[in-house]
Design a protein around this motif. Sequence first.
Motif, PDB file in Angstrom:
ATOM      1  N   VAL A 260       0.774  -1.321  -0.172  1.00 36.75           N
ATOM      2  CA  VAL A 260       0.183   0.072   0.080  1.00 36.75           C
ATOM      3  C   VAL A 260       0.785   1.142   0.046  1.00 36.75           C
ATOM      4  CG1 VAL A 260      -1.605   1.510   1.360  1.00 36.75           C
ATOM      5  CG2 VAL A 260      -2.082  -1.331   1.037  1.00 36.75           C
ATOM      6  N   LEU A 261       1.939   1.309   0.916  1.00 40.02           N
ATOM      7  CA  LEU A 261       2.752   2.411   0.811  1.00 40.02           C
ATOM      8  C   LEU A 261       3.475   2.772  -0.532  1.00 40.02           C
ATOM      9  CD1 LEU A 261       4.506   1.904   4.592  1.00 40.02           C
ATOM     10  CD2 LEU A 261       2.415   3.458   4.014  1.00 40.02           C
ATOM     11  N   LEU A 262       3.615   1.927  -1.104  1.00 39.45           N
ATOM     12  CA  LEU A 262       4.661   2.017  -2.424  1.00 39.45           C
ATOM     13  C   LEU A 262       3.675   2.514  -3.230  1.00 39.45           C
ATOM     14  CD1 LEU A 262       7.012  -0.979  -2.455  1.00 39.45           C
ATOM     15  CD2 LEU A 262       7.755   1.388  -2.025  1.00 39.45           C
ATOM     16  N   ASN A 263       2.303   2.068  -3.188  1.00 40.45           N
ATOM     17  CA  ASN A 263       1.617   2.466  -4.437  1.00 40.45           C
ATOM     18  C   ASN A 263       0.852   3.726  -4.332  1.00 40.45           C
ATOM     19  OD1 ASN A 263       0.931   0.205  -6.609  1.00 40.45           O
ATOM     20  ND2 ASN A 263       1.142  -1.101  -4.783  1.00 40.45           N
ATOM     21  N   ILE A 264       1.043   4.410  -2.914  1.00 43.74           N
ATOM     22  CA  ILE A 264       0.275   5.530  -2.917  1.00 43.74           C
ATOM     23  C   ILE A 264       0.817   6.824  -3.897  1.00 43.74           C
ATOM     24  CG2 ILE A 264      -0.097   7.575  -1.227  1.00 43.74           C
ATOM     25  CD1 ILE A 264      -0.461   5.405   0.983  1.00 43.74           C
ATOM     26  N   PRO A 265       2.227   6.935  -3.590  1.00 44.72           N
ATOM     27  CA  PRO A 265       2.711   7.802  -4.712  1.00 44.72           C
ATOM     28  C   PRO A 265       2.263   7.475  -6.038  1.00 44.72           C
ATOM     29  CG  PRO A 265       4.444   6.636  -3.548  1.00 44.72           C
ATOM     30  CD  PRO A 265       3.196   6.372  -2.954  1.00 44.72           C
ATOM     31  N   LEU A 266       2.546   6.238  -6.559  1.00 37.97           N
ATOM     32  CA  LEU A 266       2.272   6.074  -8.000  1.00 37.97           C
ATOM     33  C   LEU A 266       0.753   6.336  -8.637  1.00 37.97           C
ATOM     34  CD1 LEU A 266       3.951   2.408  -8.107  1.00 37.97           C
ATOM     35  CD2 LEU A 266       4.830   4.499  -8.746  1.00 37.97           C
ATOM     36  N   LEU A 267      -0.104   5.989  -7.373  1.00 39.06           N
ATOM     37  CA  LEU A 267      -1.592   6.098  -7.794  1.00 39.06           C
ATOM     38  C   LEU A 267      -1.801   7.713  -7.736  1.00 39.06           C
ATOM     39  CD1 LEU A 267      -3.139   3.669  -5.603  1.00 39.06           C
ATOM     40  CD2 LEU A 267      -3.076   3.570  -7.988  1.00 39.06           C
ATOM     41  N   ILE A 268      -1.254   8.467  -6.848  1.00 40.58           N
ATOM     42  CA  ILE A 268      -1.277  10.010  -6.880  1.00 40.58           C
ATOM     43  C   ILE A 268      -0.785  10.559  -8.255  1.00 40.58           C
ATOM     44  CG2 ILE A 268      -0.374  12.166  -5.991  1.00 40.58           C
ATOM     45  CD1 ILE A 268      -0.412  10.883  -3.194  1.00 40.58           C
ATOM     46  N   VAL A 269       0.339  10.030  -8.819  1.00 44.10           N
ATOM     47  CA  VAL A 269       1.010  10.420 -10.022  1.00 44.10           C
ATOM     48  C   VAL A 269       0.059  10.102 -11.242  1.00 44.10           C
ATOM     49  CG1 VAL A 269       2.890   9.940 -11.615  1.00 44.10           C
ATOM     50  CG2 VAL A 269       3.261  10.352  -9.312  1.00 44.10           C
ATOM     51  N   GLY A 270      -0.638   8.786 -10.996  1.00 40.47           N
ATOM     52  CA  GLY A 270      -1.550   8.233 -11.838  1.00 40.47           C
ATOM     53  C   GLY A 270      -2.756   9.006 -12.107  1.00 40.47           C
ATOM     54  N   TYR A 271      -3.104   9.519 -11.268  1.00 40.99           N
ATOM     55  CA  TYR A 271      -4.652  10.048 -11.006  1.00 40.99           C
ATOM     56  C   TYR A 271      -4.934  11.028 -12.149  1.00 40.99           C
ATOM     57  CZ  TYR A 271      -8.481  13.284  -9.611  1.00 40.99           C
ATOM     58  OH  TYR A 271      -9.589  13.611  -9.291  1.00 40.99           O
ATOM     59  N   LYS A 272      -3.877  11.854 -12.824  1.00 45.56           N
ATOM     60  CA  LYS A 272      -4.327  12.646 -13.949  1.00 45.56           C
ATOM     61  C   LYS A 272      -4.124  12.012 -15.339  1.00 45.56           C
ATOM     62  CE  LYS A 272      -1.518  15.527 -15.517  1.00 45.56           C
ATOM     63  NZ  LYS A 272      -0.746  16.822 -15.584  1.00 45.56           N
ATOM     64  N   PHE A 273      -3.607  10.638 -15.521  1.00 44.87           N
ATOM     65  CA  PHE A 273      -3.387  10.043 -16.535  1.00 44.87           C
ATOM     66  C   PHE A 273      -4.334   8.694 -16.675  1.00 44.87           C
ATOM     67  CE2 PHE A 273       0.786  11.690 -15.400  1.00 44.87           C
ATOM     68  CZ  PHE A 273       0.955  12.327 -16.481  1.00 44.87           C
ATOM     69  N   LEU A 274      -4.916   7.983 -15.403  1.00 46.91           N
ATOM     70  CA  LEU A 274      -5.849   7.242 -15.525  1.00 46.91           C
ATOM     71  C   LEU A 274      -7.114   7.317 -15.670  1.00 46.91           C
ATOM     72  CD1 LEU A 274      -4.126   4.648 -13.067  1.00 46.91           C
ATOM     73  CD2 LEU A 274      -3.855   4.484 -15.481  1.00 46.91           C
ATOM     74  N   GLY A 275      -7.844   6.899 -16.410  1.00 48.92           N
ATOM     75  CA  GLY A 275      -9.476   7.156 -16.397  1.00 48.92           C
ATOM     76  C   GLY A 275     -10.155   6.747 -14.927  1.00 48.92           C
ATOM     77  N   LYS A 276     -11.336   7.282 -14.736  1.00 43.47           N
ATOM     78  CA  LYS A 276     -11.770   7.240 -13.273  1.00 43.47           C
ATOM     79  C   LYS A 276     -12.194   5.671 -13.079  1.00 43.47           C
ATOM     80  CE  LYS A 276     -14.369  11.551 -13.115  1.00 43.47           C
ATOM     81  NZ  LYS A 276     -15.767  12.037 -13.166  1.00 43.47           N
ATOM     82  N   ARG A 277     -12.394   4.946 -13.853  1.00 45.66           N
ATOM     83  CA  ARG A 277     -12.749   3.612 -14.107  1.00 45.66           C
ATOM     84  C   ARG A 277     -11.511   2.747 -13.685  1.00 45.66           C
ATOM     85  NH1 ARG A 277     -12.670  -1.156 -16.926  1.00 45.66           N
ATOM     86  NH2 ARG A 277     -14.110  -2.600 -16.608  1.00 45.66           N
ATOM     87  N   ALA A 278     -10.513   2.859 -14.447  1.00 42.74           N
ATOM     88  CA  ALA A 278      -9.021   2.324 -14.530  1.00 42.74           C
ATOM     89  C   ALA A 278      -8.478   2.748 -13.000  1.00 42.74           C
ATOM     90  CB  ALA A 278      -8.262   2.676 -15.679  1.00 42.74           C
ATOM     91  N   LEU A 279      -8.491   3.935 -12.541  1.00 39.85           N
ATOM     92  CA  LEU A 279      -7.938   4.356 -11.442  1.00 39.85           C
ATOM     93  C   LEU A 279      -8.673   3.666 -10.149  1.00 39.85           C
ATOM     94  CD1 LEU A 279      -6.177   6.137  -9.638  1.00 39.85           C
ATOM     95  CD2 LEU A 279      -7.872   7.950  -9.592  1.00 39.85           C
ATOM     96  N   ALA A 280     -10.040   3.591 -10.136  1.00 39.64           N
ATOM     97  CA  ALA A 280     -10.979   3.058  -9.068  1.00 39.64           C
ATOM     98  C   ALA A 280     -10.560   1.385  -8.946  1.00 39.64           C
ATOM     99  CB  ALA A 280     -12.174   3.051  -9.395  1.00 39.64           C
ATOM    100  N   TYR A 281     -10.346   0.800 -10.162  1.00 35.92           N
ATOM    101  CA  TYR A 281     -10.365  -0.691 -10.190  1.00 35.92           C
ATOM    102  C   TYR A 281      -8.688  -0.926  -9.881  1.00 35.92           C
ATOM    103  CZ  TYR A 281     -14.274  -2.352 -12.706  1.00 35.92           C
ATOM    104  OH  TYR A 281     -15.570  -2.536 -13.051  1.00 35.92           O
ATOM    105  N   THR A 282      -7.723  -0.005 -10.024  1.00 41.11           N
ATOM    106  CA  THR A 282      -6.429  -0.106  -9.632  1.00 41.11           C
ATOM    107  C   THR A 282      -6.361  -0.051  -7.995  1.00 41.11           C
ATOM    108  OG1 THR A 282      -5.382   0.565 -11.725  1.00 41.11           O
ATOM    109  CG2 THR A 282      -4.169   0.912  -9.663  1.00 41.11           C
ATOM    110  N   ILE A 283      -7.026   1.181  -7.431  1.00 41.12           N
ATOM    111  CA  ILE A 283      -6.966   1.361  -6.163  1.00 41.12           C
ATOM    112  C   ILE A 283      -7.462  -0.112  -5.416  1.00 41.12           C
ATOM    113  CG2 ILE A 283      -8.086   2.584  -4.193  1.00 41.12           C
ATOM    114  CD1 ILE A 283      -7.906   5.057  -6.133  1.00 41.12           C
ATOM    115  N   PHE A 284      -8.884  -0.608  -5.875  1.00 36.70           N
ATOM    116  CA  PHE A 284      -9.191  -1.668  -5.309  1.00 36.70           C
ATOM    117  C   PHE A 284      -8.314  -2.862  -5.281  1.00 36.70           C
ATOM    118  CE2 PHE A 284     -12.192  -5.394  -5.593  1.00 36.70           C
ATOM    119  CZ  PHE A 284     -12.630  -5.108  -4.690  1.00 36.70           C
ATOM    120  N   GLY A 285      -7.788  -3.307  -6.475  1.00 34.45           N
ATOM    121  CA  GLY A 285      -6.900  -4.211  -6.850  1.00 34.45           C
ATOM    122  C   GLY A 285      -5.776  -4.180  -5.739  1.00 34.45           C
ATOM    123  N   THR A 286      -5.061  -2.926  -5.618  1.00 37.87           N
ATOM    124  CA  THR A 286      -4.123  -2.715  -4.629  1.00 37.87           C
ATOM    125  C   THR A 286      -4.603  -3.103  -3.331  1.00 37.87           C
ATOM    126  OG1 THR A 286      -3.165  -0.833  -6.246  1.00 37.87           O
ATOM    127  CG2 THR A 286      -2.247  -1.099  -3.870  1.00 37.87           C
TER     128      THR A 286
END
Length: 292
Positions: A59-85
């Motif tokens: 979780v800790l390693l993915n937090i900064p990656l997801l913050i960076v990916g927020y503006k590049f990933l679509g809402k659905r892709a981001l939601a599924y990625t957070i859920f998967g993580t």
Amino acid sequence: MSRNMRVCLDLLMIVIGCALYGFGLVYINIANHLAEGGVTGITLLIRYWWHVDPAYSTVLLNIPLLIVGYKFLGKRALAYTIFGTLMLSAWLWIWQRVPLSIDIHHDLFISGVLAGLFGGFGSGLIYRHGGTTGGTDVVARIVEQQTGVPMGRTLLIFDAIVLTISLTYLNLELMMYTLLGAYVFSRIVNFTLDGAYAAKGVLIVSDHSQAIATAIMNDLERGTTFLHAEGGFAHDRKQVVYAVVASTEIAYTKRLIEAIDPHAFISILDVHEALGEGFTYQKKRRRLLFGH
């Protein structure tokens, strides 16, 4: 299937996929001292160096990656990625606290194969339903969008770096079995994404294109399409027949074409997904001999 039912199915498959991936990581990789690529491999490095539970470091390693990916990933892709993580982290936490061991006598060959099977099938389920477990998948997708470098190449570079660093706590023998697991992983992911079989596309160049198309539609019950082509040497116009058939029907298709035109040019292509009518209904029984 309704949209809500589809989302529920996707989330359920992501949960199952994360459970399988986490199971393999805990009971195969960690138990037999095998490494892993990507962010998961980094969590194993952190576990070895600082004894941090991978359930937390994931979780800790993915937090900064997801913050960076927020503006590049679509809402659905981001939601599924957070859920998967979160699901992967949860299953890692659960499996490490379940008193279970797989008795393979620490056979490294079997360990490598099992690591690839569990990880590949779990990840394949996650990818097939639109999810990821975060990590380098997010970085690779951003790099592809911004630079055009394929995701596979970026993932390979990240994995190579992490596995090289993993040599700080693994010997060369363990690293080779880790690579075996990585190979099995990639094959199982492709198999899971492609389904139980890969369909085949058939391109047929013949002077009897209409008769061949009719035979394929009548005997195989597969749709056909005419492509208008021109010969490169004689510049004569031809109709090319295109059809998609099951892998098990290739031999019958070739015999069918040969019976009509022994000189037909046939090109067989891999088709990784075939949707729509023609692959779901009950097939009629084949005639054993042509014309009978």
